[in-house]
Design a protein around this motif. Sequence first.
Motif, mmCIF file in Angstrom:
data_model
loop_
_atom_site.group_PDB
_atom_site.id
_atom_site.type_symbol
_atom_site.label_atom_id
_atom_site.label_comp_id
_atom_site.label_asym_id
_atom_site.label_seq_id
_atom_site.Cartn_x
_atom_site.Cartn_y
_atom_site.Cartn_z
ATOM 1 N N GLU A 91 7.671 8.652 1.802
ATOM 2 C CA GLU A 91 6.863 9.332 0.791
ATOM 3 C C GLU A 91 5.682 8.487 0.314
ATOM 4 O O GLU A 91 4.792 9.001 -0.388
ATOM 5 N N MET A 92 5.650 7.233 0.686
ATOM 6 C CA MET A 92 4.507 6.385 0.327
ATOM 7 C C MET A 92 3.202 6.978 0.861
ATOM 8 O O MET A 92 2.134 6.767 0.281
ATOM 9 N N VAL A 131 7.202 4.145 -3.738
ATOM 10 C CA VAL A 131 8.667 4.237 -3.659
ATOM 11 C C VAL A 131 9.201 2.839 -3.389
ATOM 12 O O VAL A 131 8.910 2.231 -2.361
ATOM 13 N N GLN A 132 10.004 2.315 -4.320
ATOM 14 C CA GLN A 132 10.566 0.978 -4.187
ATOM 15 C C GLN A 132 12.007 0.961 -4.687
ATOM 16 O O GLN A 132 12.468 1.909 -5.309
ATOM 17 N N LYS A 153 7.538 -4.206 -12.925
ATOM 18 C CA LYS A 153 6.433 -3.883 -12.024
ATOM 19 C C LYS A 153 6.724 -2.610 -11.232
ATOM 20 O O LYS A 153 5.825 -1.787 -11.014
ATOM 21 N N ARG A 154 7.969 -2.441 -10.785
ATOM 22 C CA ARG A 154 8.333 -1.216 -10.054
ATOM 23 C C ARG A 154 8.125 0.011 -10.933
ATOM 24 O O ARG A 154 7.616 1.036 -10.479
ATOM 25 N N LYS A 167 10.232 5.671 -8.262
ATOM 26 C CA LYS A 167 9.197 6.524 -7.681
ATOM 27 C C LYS A 167 8.106 6.770 -8.714
ATOM 28 O O LYS A 167 8.370 7.302 -9.789
ATOM 29 N N VAL A 168 6.892 6.374 -8.370
ATOM 30 C CA VAL A 168 5.752 6.559 -9.269
ATOM 31 C C VAL A 168 4.646 7.259 -8.481
ATOM 32 O O VAL A 168 4.090 6.680 -7.548
#
Length: 563
Positions: A272-273, A279-280, A167-168, A303-304
């Motif tokens: 950065e969200m 960001v996780q 999921k991340r 980071k997506v």
Amino acid sequence: MRNMPAEGEAGGKVWNVGVYIRLSRDDGNEESLSVSNQRKILLEYLEHSFQGEWNLIDIYTDDGQSGTDHERPGFQRMLCDVERGSVNCILCKNLSRAFRNYSDQGYFLESFFPRYRVRFITLGDPKVDTFLNPETVSGMEIPISGLMNDRFAYKTSSDIRRTFDTKRRRGEFIGAFAPYGYRKDPENKNRLIPDPEAAEVVETIFDWYVYGDGSAKSSLSKAGIARKLNDLGIPNPSAYKRRKGMKYYNPQGAANDGLWQGSTVAAVLSNEMYVGTMVQGKQRVISYKVHDRAAVAEEEWYKVPNTHEPIVERELFELARKLQAEDLRRVPGTGQNHLFSGLLKCADCKKAMTRKSSKGIQYFNCSTYRRKSRTKCSIHSIRQDALEEAVLEAVRRQIASIANLPDLLREIRTAPASEKRQGRRAALLKSHREELNKMESLMDELYLDWKSGDLAQAQYRHLKEKLEGRTEHLKTIIRNLQEESSREEDTFPHTEKTAAETERIQESRFEHSYVEEFLESGNLPFLSRGILTELIEEILVQENGAITVVFRFSEPDLSSEGA
């Protein structure tokens, strides 16, 4: 407490029973393992099948807790009662409810419980009763069952971790609580959408830090932003979540007074969200048995980009990040950064310039020369007033050469958007005034209760002091909000404007009359932090007192001699 006559050979001893119940998140919605079902089964056993005289001391429950370590609130409370002697018998549904850690099971069954002469009973297979059948603990079935429970916990943990990592990688949000400024989409819990009220505060923080709040030339420091948010009665992220009814918890929650501090503001500015990037994975649980979290190197974070709506523009975020990376200097006692903080550098060693005062005059000198070595660089001294004059002239000349000057200036943000800020302040004022009215009504009711004898004098004084303290705090917040609105009113008087004028003001996001004056007359009377931050990359001070201003746009750099 309840008593029951003994049945059988345990009749000569009174057992003070602690019933233990645990439900893990991994158990899902299985009714047979639910808290209510476990309680029903265990209490029925006490009523009809327990051998011996018993008193029910307490029911200890851990809901949503893993059994792989014994640092569970309910379990720990039960152990404390065992140690103080108030519990000498523990009853639970089966071994896995008490332990999913093989080593913990061995320690408690073979060491801790015998040391305190505690009878331990389970109802499910394998059945355990350390008083009636003590030899079962030393047999093969109990250790094998414990090992299988341990391996089951490991497999479950591994499966969950793989699912979360997948999921991340896809940019799906998996946290229990959305970051401040966002909330979970009601239609998709793995997607974030802006929370309008908190998002407005986030945007304000970035504006104040990079451009200032309109009350001075300089931008606000992180500590200055925290003070201003507190003065306006805006709760910090933890307090905000709790006020919204969320069951938010963190280990430092008891010490959280609901006020902002510089570190909280820094965390917002670094997240950065807020530019739409998920960001996780910043922390990782050490293992399925050790639930402590360890920091993860940034290169291993997930980071997506572009997974959710941004709250701040990427350019504004990068400006804030750049300013945080610099060692910004604050004006003592003001909560503001110096006008040139993060911009002023020595032209030779490229290190920051430091500020000093001599005979009432402010100077900037090379930090290498002043702090490290007088042989590695030279002083590069320049007076602050001369620097401001030289930079102002360079800015005037530079922007005068640009054909699209009005469009460029309207993109400069020296303060938050006035329309949105006015709406937020109006809502806060209304909320605080309503609470103040409520507090004053409670004061009146309290007085009447005391006079009628319904309330003792000591209670009256205690409650009165609490209400008076809250009332004074609310009055201070209301006064600060009104002063904030007055400052904006002075800058933007509510005079009649044409539609075109109103649109121009809203688009420009300016709240400073000197900017409007420049748009109309071409005269920029003085520098502000907003103009410097938006237009200038850096200012280099030469040894001979000259400066080179490196602008952020593609026109030729202009230099000006400093005094």
